[in-house]
Write a protein that holds these residues in place. Structure first.
Motif, PDB file in Angstrom:
ATOM      1  N   ARG A   1      -1.240  -2.955  -0.753  1.00 21.81           N
ATOM      2  CA  ARG A   1      -0.483  -3.991  -1.455  1.00 21.81           C
ATOM      3  C   ARG A   1      -1.268  -5.295  -1.450  1.00 21.81           C
TER       4      ARG A   1
ATOM      5  N   LYS B   1      -2.705  -7.503  -4.649  1.00 29.88           N
ATOM      6  CA  LYS B   1      -2.408  -8.918  -4.907  1.00 29.88           C
ATOM      7  C   LYS B   1      -3.694  -9.733  -5.007  1.00 29.88           C
TER       8      LYS B   1
ATOM      9  N   SER C   1       2.485   4.584   2.274  1.00 29.72           N
ATOM     10  CA  SER C   1       1.666   3.715   1.432  1.00 29.72           C
ATOM     11  C   SER C   1       1.746   4.097  -0.038  1.00 29.72           C
TER      12      SER C   1
ATOM     13  N   PRO D   1       1.116  -6.668  -9.348  1.00 30.48           N
ATOM     14  CA  PRO D   1       0.887  -6.260  -7.947  1.00 30.48           C
ATOM     15  C   PRO D   1       2.175  -6.130  -7.136  1.00 30.48           C
ATOM     16  N   THR D   2       3.290  -6.633  -7.666  1.00 31.67           N
ATOM     17  CA  THR D   2       4.534  -6.527  -6.874  1.00 31.67           C
ATOM     18  C   THR D   2       5.423  -5.411  -7.385  1.00 31.67           C
TER      19      THR D   2
ATOM     20  N   SER E   1       2.607   1.229  -2.594  1.00 29.93           N
ATOM     21  CA  SER E   1       1.571   0.200  -2.634  1.00 29.93           C
ATOM     22  C   SER E   1       0.333   0.729  -3.344  1.00 29.93           C
TER      23      SER E   1
ATOM     24  N   ALA F   1       0.878   0.578  -6.941  1.00 29.88           N
ATOM     25  CA  ALA F   1       0.760  -0.776  -7.461  1.00 29.88           C
ATOM     26  C   ALA F   1      -0.709  -1.183  -7.594  1.00 29.88           C
ATOM     27  N   LEU F   2      -1.504  -0.791  -6.592  1.00 34.16           N
ATOM     28  CA  LEU F   2      -2.930  -1.112  -6.626  1.00 34.16           C
ATOM     29  C   LEU F   2      -3.576  -0.473  -7.852  1.00 34.16           C
TER      30      LEU F   2
ATOM     31  N   MET G   1       8.030  -2.123  -5.315  1.00 33.29           N
ATOM     32  CA  MET G   1       8.317  -2.504  -3.926  1.00 33.29           C
ATOM     33  C   MET G   1       9.403  -1.577  -3.362  1.00 33.29           C
TER      34      MET G   1
ATOM     35  N   MET H   1       0.031   0.746   3.777  1.00 28.46           N
ATOM     36  CA  MET H   1       1.000   0.170   2.859  1.00 28.46           C
ATOM     37  C   MET H   1       0.701  -1.316   2.672  1.00 28.46           C
TER      38      MET H   1
END
Lengths: 324, 512
Positions: free
Chosen positions: A138, A142, A75, A247-248, A78, A81-82, A251, A134
């Motif tokens: 993510r 988003k 994770s 948010p992406t 992700s 990204a968070l 990856m 994960m």
């Protein structure tokens, strides 16, 4: 005694030497290529590579700890990204940049804590728990960002990852200094503290660790939380670099992070790995990407090379182990 | 002896890699003789049997059957030349009948229909002869008890005209009754002029059945002769190469204050509750079959298994929140029966394995002093005579005995007062065993308390002050070691009944 101590020091050196030789090899190959040799080793390029490495390196510090303890964290990217999204979101809410960064950091820590609690309380395999996390992290990222990039006004946070630092006496960007500082701290924690020794013990043989009075669950929860905090920090750095909350972002980066640890001598069955090895692993991949880009080689070519390097690194590692 | 021996081996040598397993072994067997082949695990018995059977070829030396050179090309050839080996794990096809098994792979099975009656008659005849008429030639082998299967193997050997019968630990899975019947069979076989090589750990039985003996130790013949002229103790001493009194060294110690008291202790995996007291300077042996709850009891006291009910009181104060960490702090030390998967972290260094339970002395300002940790490990290496090159050596590179010493050193290093030792001598060489007995004796002399769980009764009798017997999760009886014998321990462990009947004379180490 003196001879054996010297011998073991030599052995430690060769353990690090393997990945290090790989790094030197990558650097020298590109600096000998006539197309790029003029630019590759220039200071500007080196700092650029270092800056690019900060995000992977910070996450890999935590991942090293987890892998040594015998676990894995899928994770990580992700989570990063968070954190990145939350920082942008908080700044847009009018919070101070410092508070926004702290929110990103704490969010990362909480995700890590959740991983640790699920793994120890429900006795689930780390692979499964973090695979689930994960998706969850993510998804939350988003959700918070309504599935698009969050633009945020520029603040001093965005100076952390610039290639030419603002007060020029800093020489390197604050992000690089942070990476160096935290790497040293983590190396000391791992090698020179009781906590570090316990992490190695759990990864080496969890039953033995329990027998020696180590509260294995508690240590694991701490390990996953620390790793989460590092991912949170990496997310702050990602925001700093991008100037938006995306948010992406990142990856599939978790695989790069794991690869860095493994190239640096970390064993997925636990008990082995080092901070210095991991950093070398990070730089091997960063220089490869950089060199390939400069050469104008297509992206897929980089992927093939990095894939091959992971396999070669692990194969060489096994070979070395057979010798002891 | 003027007659030609049935079997004679001259200067047989065999090595695997650098290890010399058999070193100039001489061995003789006369017709109609039962010769015991005895020795500790690893003495070379199995290798010798495999050479006899033809499974291995000797590196040098000669073998003769009735004076003619015997050079088997393989087990089948060995069998044809008259040597039948009955292995511990019997070699029968469970889904075939008794008769089919007996004739399996024998020339006679090529004959047709007409022979069938004759064959069955012969099997019946032999079954009668061996006093086992209850075995039906037509019944499936898988439905027979172990004792009967052995008889089938013996008949198979007789039918194939074997002149030499090698029996490897034949009684290890037999009841006393079946053992007695097997001995009758052996007497019958022997009367037919067959030579029997009887390999066993159980010396009392060996003494009863064999006419003569050969003792192997470290691949060499260290003694042989007539059974009538030798005592059990002498046989043991030949096997281990030491005086019995040296095997179980005695250090004067006197039990003092109660240091640990367990009251109705029942763990998650225990089927009953156990109460017992342990004193300072006392060695309490715990006997019982596997599954009797002895291991679970130790694990519960140490906090590895959850305590469901009961109290553990150490030095007069109750242990609350029983966990390995708190147990260690209260002075308990636990040695796992499974060194490989639990006791030691194979890929960690000797120093780490030794100090992991108690790193406190090496921490200053939050940082570990690796140098002092290694120094301490070196001290223990010297004190326990652990054979290792350096404290940084990975633990898996050590031999079993030395690994076990590291595991024990860990408990000493964490300054345990109460030692909970689960099978501390399992799977290690005699020399390390002796050193561990000595260590336990010294611990008691130093006023520390030891609970010593073992499946091997002679060592419990040899070093224990008191011995407790467990049966199906219950404590059957606890009394001074001098009041137990191997037989009474065995009876209590199997039946779970106290035996206050006859006071047998204590025989140390009878089935070593």
């Amino acid at each position: 005694m003196k001879i054996t101590a010297g011998y073991s020091r030599l052995k430690k050196l060769t353990n690090l030497l393997g990945p290090f030789i790989g790094l030197i090899l990558v650097i020298s190959i590109f600096s000998l290529m006539p197309e790029v040799s003029g630019r590759f080793l220039r200071l500007a390029n080196l700092t650029s590579v270092a800056t690019q490495s900060v995000i992977v390196a910070l996450s890999a510090l935590g991942m090293t700890l987890i892998i040594i303890s015998g676990g894995i964290d899928l994770s990580a990217a992700s989570n990063l990204a968070l954190s990145c999204v939350l920082v942008a979101y908080s700044i847009n809410l009018g919070l101070s940049p410092l508070l926004a960064a702290l929110i990103g950091l704490v969010a990362g820590g909480l995700i890590g804590l959740a991983n640790g609690l699920l793994i120890t309380r429900l006795r689930l395999v780390p692979f499964i728990v973090t695979l689930g996390m994960m998706g969850i992290a993510r998804g939350i990222a988003k959700w918070v960002a309504r599935n698009q990039k969050i633009d945020a006004p520029l603040t001093w946070l965005n100076d952390l990852m610039v290639r030419t630092p603002h007060p020029s006496w800093l020489l390197l960007s604050p992000g690089i200094w942070l990476m160096i500082f935290l790497s040293i701290i983590m190396a000391v924690v791992l090698k020179k503290t009781v906590f570090g020794r316990r992490v190695v013990a759990i990864g080496s043989n969890e039953l033995t660790a329990r027998l020696c009075g180590i509260r294995t669950d508690r240590i694991k929860i701490i390990v996953y939380t620390i790793s989460g905090l590092f991912c949170g920090l990496a997310g702050v750095m990602e925001f700093s670099r991008l100037t938006v909350g995306d948010p992406t972002v990142a990856m599939g980066l978790e695989l790069d992070i794991i690869a860095a640890v493994v190239i640096g001598g970390g064993s997925l069955s636990g008990g082995e790995g080092s901070i210095s090895g991991t950093l070398i692993g990070v730089f091997i991949m960063a220089f490869l990407r950089n060199g390939c880009t400069m050469m104008g080689w297509p992206n897929y070519f980089q992927e093939i090379i990095i894939g091959a390097i992971i396999i070669i690194a692990v194969a060489l590692d096994r070979l070395r182990h057979r010798q002891d | 002896m003027s007659e030609t021996p049935l079997l004679s081996l001259k200067k047989i040598c065999k090595s695997f890699g650098p290890n010399l397993i058999l070193d100039r072994v001489d061995f003789e067997l006369r017709s109609g003789e039962v010769r015991a082949l005895i020795g500790e695990n690893g003495a070379g018995k199995s290798t010798l049997i495999k050479i006899l059977s033809g499974a291995y070829h000797p590196d040098s030396g000669q073998m003769f059957i009735s004076g003619f050179p015997y050079r088997p090309t393989g087990p089948l050839d060995g069998r044809r030349q008259g040597i039948a080996v009955i292995y511990q794990e019997l070699n029968l096809a469970p889904h075939l009948t008794v008769e089919e098994n007996i004739y399996l792979g024998q020339e006679e099975s090529r004959f047709g229909f007409m022979e069938k009656k004759k064959k069955r008659l012969k099997v019946r005849e032999l079954l009668e002869f061996l006093h086992h008429p209850e075995i039906q030639p037509g019944s499936l082998v898988k439905n027979l008890p172990v004792g009967a299967r052995q008889v089938v193997e013996i008949i198979r050997a007789l039918i194939s005209q074997a002149k030499i019968l090698v029996m490897d630990e034949p009684t290890s899975s037999l009841s006393q009754e079946d053992t007695k019947r097997l001995f009758e069979v052996i007497h019958k076989v022997k009367a037919e002029g067959v030579g029997v090589i009887y390999v066993s750990h159980f010396l009392e039985e060996v003494k009863e059945i064999a006419d003569s003996f050969t003792v192997l130790r470290d691949g060499q013949v260290v003694g042989s002769g007539e059974m009538a002229g030798v005592s059990l103790e002498e046989l043991i001493e030949m096997m281990i190469g030491k005086k019995l009194s040296e095997l179980y060294p005695h250090f004067p110690h006197r039990p003092g204050e109660v240091v640990m008291s367990c009251q109705q202790v029942q763990g998650k995996k225990m089927t009953g509750a156990i109460s017992l007291e342990l004193r300072e300077g006392e060695i309490l042996g715990v006997a019982g079959l596997i599954g009797s709850g002895r291991t679970e009891f130790l694990r519960t006291i140490f906090g590895l298994d959850r305590l469901k009910e009961g109290l553990v009181i150490i030095s007069g104060s109750l242990v609350s929140r029983l966990q390995p960490g708190t147990a260690i702090n209260r002075g308990l030390g636990f040695l796992s029966e499974d060194r490989q998967t639990e006791g030691l972290a194979a890929r960690m260094s000797l120093a780490d394995n030794l100090t992991l339970g108690y790193l406190k002395p090496y921490v200053k300002n939050g940082l570990l002093n690796n140098q002092r940790q290694k120094q301490a490990a070196s001290d223990w290496i010297n004190r326990l005579k652990i054979k290792a090159q350096s404290p940084e050596q990975k633990i898996w590179t050590l031999s079993g005995g030395n690994q076990q010493k590291v595991a024990l050193a860990r408990l000493l290093h964490q300054q345990a007062k109460v030692f909970l030792l689960d099978e501390p001598t399992r799977g290690i060489d005699v020399q390390s065993k002796t050193q561990i007995y000595e260590l336990i004796g010294r611990l008691a002399a130093d006023n520390r308390a030891v609970i010593f769980v073992s499946s091997y009764f002679p060592e419990l009798l040899g070093i224990g002050d008191r011995i407790a017997v467990f049966h199906r999760g219950q404590l059957v009886e606890i009394k001074p070691a001098a009041d137990w014998t191997e037989a009474s321990l065995m009876r209590a462990a199997i039946t779970g009944k106290e035996n206050n009947s006859e006071k047998n004379k204590k025989v140390i180490g009878a089935n070593l």
